[in-house]
Every structure is written in C-alpha cells, then in structure tokens.
Write an enzyme that holds these catalytic residues in place. Structure first.
Site, PDB file in Angstrom:
ATOM      1  N   TYR A 136       0.836  -1.202   0.000  1.00  0.00           N
ATOM      2  CA  TYR A 136       0.000   0.000   0.000  1.00  0.00           C
ATOM      3  C   TYR A 136       0.875   1.258   0.000  1.00  0.00           C
ATOM      4  O   TYR A 136       0.631   2.192  -0.773  1.00  0.00           O
ATOM      5  CB  TYR A 136      -0.902  -0.023   1.239  1.00  0.00           C
ATOM      6  CG  TYR A 136      -1.915   1.098   1.296  1.00  0.00           C
ATOM      7  CD1 TYR A 136      -3.052   1.072   0.500  1.00  0.00           C
ATOM      8  CD2 TYR A 136      -1.739   2.176   2.159  1.00  0.00           C
ATOM      9  CE1 TYR A 136      -3.995   2.096   0.556  1.00  0.00           C
ATOM     10  CE2 TYR A 136      -2.668   3.207   2.224  1.00  0.00           C
ATOM     11  CZ  TYR A 136      -3.789   3.161   1.419  1.00  0.00           C
ATOM     12  OH  TYR A 136      -4.710   4.167   1.479  1.00  0.00           O
ATOM     13  N   LYS A 189       1.019   4.103  -2.932  1.00  0.00           N
ATOM     14  CA  LYS A 189       0.633   5.489  -2.674  1.00  0.00           C
ATOM     15  C   LYS A 189       1.814   6.451  -2.848  1.00  0.00           C
ATOM     16  O   LYS A 189       1.623   7.616  -3.219  1.00  0.00           O
ATOM     17  CB  LYS A 189       0.040   5.600  -1.276  1.00  0.00           C
ATOM     18  CG  LYS A 189      -1.314   4.890  -1.137  1.00  0.00           C
ATOM     19  CD  LYS A 189      -2.348   5.448  -2.105  1.00  0.00           C
ATOM     20  CE  LYS A 189      -3.746   4.913  -1.853  1.00  0.00           C
ATOM     21  NZ  LYS A 189      -4.756   5.478  -2.759  1.00  0.00           N
TER      22      LYS A 189
END
Length: 245
Positions: free
Chosen positions: A153, A157
């Site tokens: 993640y 991002k």
C-alpha cells in the site's frame, strides 16, 4: 457557466462518497464510479439527487487498462467532456513484508497505482483537446511516511505521488493541473475495522489526537478541483491532522 463533468473512482463509499457529494454540491455532474456494489453506488447517486444535484453510477475496474479506456470513452460520448478526474479507487492487503504474497502486492499496486495511471492515460486525451482539466489523485500518509505492515500500500501510494508530479509537468502547458491529497487516518469502514489498540496507537502519532472525517478529505479535493486553482499543480496536500509534518 456550463456545469462541469466530474469522474470520481471508487465513489460508492467512504472518502469517495464524500468527494462525490462535495463536488455535486459545487454544481458538478458527478460520475460515481464503482467496482463492487452497484446498490451502494446508486445510493450515493440518490443522495446527490435528493440534495438537488446530478449524478450517475457507472461500473468499471480501473485496474483494467481496456476497461478504463471504454469507461472514459462512454463518459465523453454521453457528456461531451470531462473536467475533473479524482483517482480515489484503492484497496489494502496488509501484511508483513517477509510474509506478503506476490498476489497481494500485485493486486494493491494494480488498483492503487496502475489504476490511477490508466485513468490519467485515458482522460488526458480529452482534457488536452479541451485545454483544461483538474486531476486529483488520492495518495496517503502511508505513501509519504511509510507504514509497517503496508509495504504494498505504501509503495502504491508513494508511486501515486511520483505519478502526480510527472503528469503535472507533462500536462501543465495545456491548462491541466494534477495534484494529490494524502489523507491520514480517516474514520471510514477501512479504519473502523482496526482494533482499539491500533487506533489508540495511531492517535498518539496525530497532533490533533483523533481521526479525520471523510468530509475533511473531500473539502481538500473540492478545493484542488475548483476553477480557482489553475496555478497550483504537482502538489501533495496532506490531510492528516499534522501526522506527517
């Protein structure tokens, strides 16, 4: 002034829902994208219409390059233009790096980063013709600071931030701005699933001492998507209660 056409990906719940509502309140016609429950997306549309706004629900898996291409072509065919794109669609598959499966890494990066690329790739052609547009990508405090147990993640991002800056440089000459919003811990279904211990530990890191609201993120997105922000591009606006400062 003609109403602006806004596409919000992953808009059937949480932060995406709040963004769709905020843009509709600003007078935009909002395309509520979803890749799950059509019922939830239709509920967002009904909420917008009940408040006097305009919206439509359209399904698409943004991680699929061809599906995303067809999706944006359909939006242009229906409405003639796209003025705002908010890349909000995202998933998590948390786990320690040494135990993380290749599939979990690929799925998260495929949706969060490649999905944003797919959407920008396909919307940019229309925005270049218009010589105008606002693109807002939803990153995360995890992409700014990193976060244990979220290698996939955080990488996705952080990649969104690099994508934002590169796209901003490429598209600025045609009047298109590209910015990112990096939320911290926001009170959504995703964070509600955390244990009380994890929530308490998170709050210790936040100067405000509490989680934010989806509306806090939505208001930042609405600002960057507004017609008044034509000289702001390539920026990352952290909405995290001071967590990453």
């Amino acid at each position: 002034m003609n109403e602006r056409i806004a596409v919000v990906t992953g808009a059937s719940k949480g932060i995406g829902r709040a963004i769709a509502l905020a843009l509709a309140a600003e007078g935009c016609m909002v395309v509520v994208n979803y890749n799950g429950s059509r019922e939830r997306a239709e509920a967002v549309v009904l909420e917008i219409e009940t408040a006097g706004g305009k919206a439509v629900a359209m399904g698409c898996d943004v991680s699929d390059f061809k599906a995303a291409e067809d999706f944006f072509k359909m939006v242009v065919d229906w409405y003639g233009r796209i003025d705002i794109l908010v890349n909000n669609a995202g998933i998590t598959k948390d786990g320690l790096l040494m135990k993380m499966s290749e599939e979990d890494f690929d799925r998260v990066v495929g949706t969060n980063l490649k999905g944003a690329f797919n959407c920008i790739r396909h919307v940019s052609r229309q925005m270049l013709k218009q010589r105008s547009g606002r693109i807002v990508n939803i990153s995360s405090v995890s992409g700014v600071m990193g976060n244990a147990g979220q290698a996939n993640y955080s990488a996705s991002k952080a990649g969104v931030i690099g994508l934002t800056k590169s796209a901003a440089r490429e598209l600025a000459s045609r009047g298109i701005t590209v910015n990112a919003v990096a939320p911290g811990f926001i009170d959504t279904e995703m964070t509600q699933a955390l244990s009380e211990k994890v929530k308490e530990q998170a709050c210790v890191q936040i100067p405000f001492g509490r989680f934010g609201r989806p509306e806090d993120v939505a208001e930042a997105v609405a600002f960057l998507a507004s017609e008044q922000t034509g000289y702001i591009t390539g920026q990352v606006l952290c909405v995290d209660g001071g967590m990453a400062m």
